[in-house]
Design a protein around this motif. Sequence first.
Motif, short mmCIF file in Angstrom:
data_model
loop_
_atom_site.label_atom_id
_atom_site.label_comp_id
_atom_site.label_asym_id
_atom_site.label_seq_id
_atom_site.Cartn_x
_atom_site.Cartn_y
_atom_site.Cartn_z
N ASP A 151 0.83 -1.21 0.00
CA ASP A 151 0.00 0.00 0.00
C ASP A 151 0.86 1.26 0.00
O ASP A 151 0.49 2.27 -0.61
CB ASP A 151 -0.97 0.00 1.19
N LEU A 152 2.00 1.21 0.67
CA LEU A 152 2.94 2.35 0.62
C LEU A 152 3.39 2.60 -0.82
O LEU A 152 3.38 3.73 -1.30
CB LEU A 152 4.15 2.09 1.51
N LEU A 153 3.78 1.53 -1.52
CA LEU A 153 4.25 1.68 -2.90
C LEU A 153 3.13 2.15 -3.82
O LEU A 153 3.34 3.01 -4.68
CB LEU A 153 4.86 0.38 -3.39
N ALA A 154 1.94 1.61 -3.66
CA ALA A 154 0.82 2.02 -4.51
C ALA A 154 0.43 3.48 -4.25
O ALA A 154 0.16 4.23 -5.19
CB ALA A 154 -0.37 1.09 -4.31
N ALA A 155 0.42 3.88 -2.98
CA ALA A 155 0.14 5.28 -2.65
C ALA A 155 1.22 6.18 -3.24
O ALA A 155 0.92 7.25 -3.80
CB ALA A 155 0.05 5.47 -1.14
N GLY A 156 2.47 5.75 -3.13
CA GLY A 156 3.56 6.51 -3.73
C GLY A 156 3.41 6.65 -5.23
O GLY A 156 3.72 7.69 -5.82
N ALA A 157 2.90 5.60 -5.88
CA ALA A 157 2.67 5.65 -7.33
C ALA A 157 1.60 6.68 -7.67
O ALA A 157 1.74 7.43 -8.64
CB ALA A 157 2.28 4.27 -7.85
N VAL A 158 0.54 6.74 -6.88
CA VAL A 158 -0.51 7.74 -7.10
C VAL A 158 0.08 9.14 -6.96
O VAL A 158 -0.14 10.02 -7.81
CB VAL A 158 -1.68 7.56 -6.11
N ILE A 159 0.84 9.36 -5.91
CA ILE A 159 1.44 10.67 -5.67
C ILE A 159 2.42 11.02 -6.78
O ILE A 159 2.46 12.16 -7.26
CB ILE A 159 2.09 10.71 -4.27
N ASP A 160 3.18 10.04 -7.23
CA ASP A 160 4.10 10.24 -8.36
C ASP A 160 3.34 10.64 -9.62
O ASP A 160 3.75 11.56 -10.34
CB ASP A 160 4.90 8.96 -8.59
N GLN A 161 2.24 9.98 -9.89
CA GLN A 161 1.43 10.29 -11.07
C GLN A 161 0.81 11.69 -10.95
O GLN A 161 0.73 12.43 -11.94
CB GLN A 161 0.35 9.24 -11.28
#
Length: 171
Positions: A98-108
Amino acid sequence: MEQTRYQVRFDWAAAGAHAIGADADVIVWVDALPESGSELDLSTLPQGPAVVFTDLSSAHAVAQWVIDLQVKLAKRILIAVVAAGSTRNGQLRVTTEDLLAAGAVIDQLAALGLDATSPEAAAAEAAYRGLARATSHLLTAVTTTATTAPEPEQLKVNTALTAADVRVVRA
């Protein structure tokens, strides 16, 4: 309210949603590998904001949906990115996926121009950016997947998905 100076915020679970999302325009609920029977209970979230669901694969589509909402509302909107996490013995378990997926959203979101991020959001984004090439492997190796292997489409950001593919839980 926490992280109020920032447009893009990050925290964990329902308590985090209340801490950063009560004044937000949208809560992005992130659950990279949803466990069966663990549906999002809207009654545990702040009542005002729209709520969208994402995993890693739909991070790009959700970011575009957020941008589209900002354009539609014709104002700078506030985004609460909330990682679902898991529970262990009734307590929050912070999960790598979930940390990585949230980071991906923030990156996008940053790639689309929304980069007024809180330090918490910046740290999640940095975790994703630093591990982006290893994300697929990490999601197959985390504790959560010890008994159930994720589907291949859950293992990377799918840039072919659009805002129309976003799961809007509450408009």
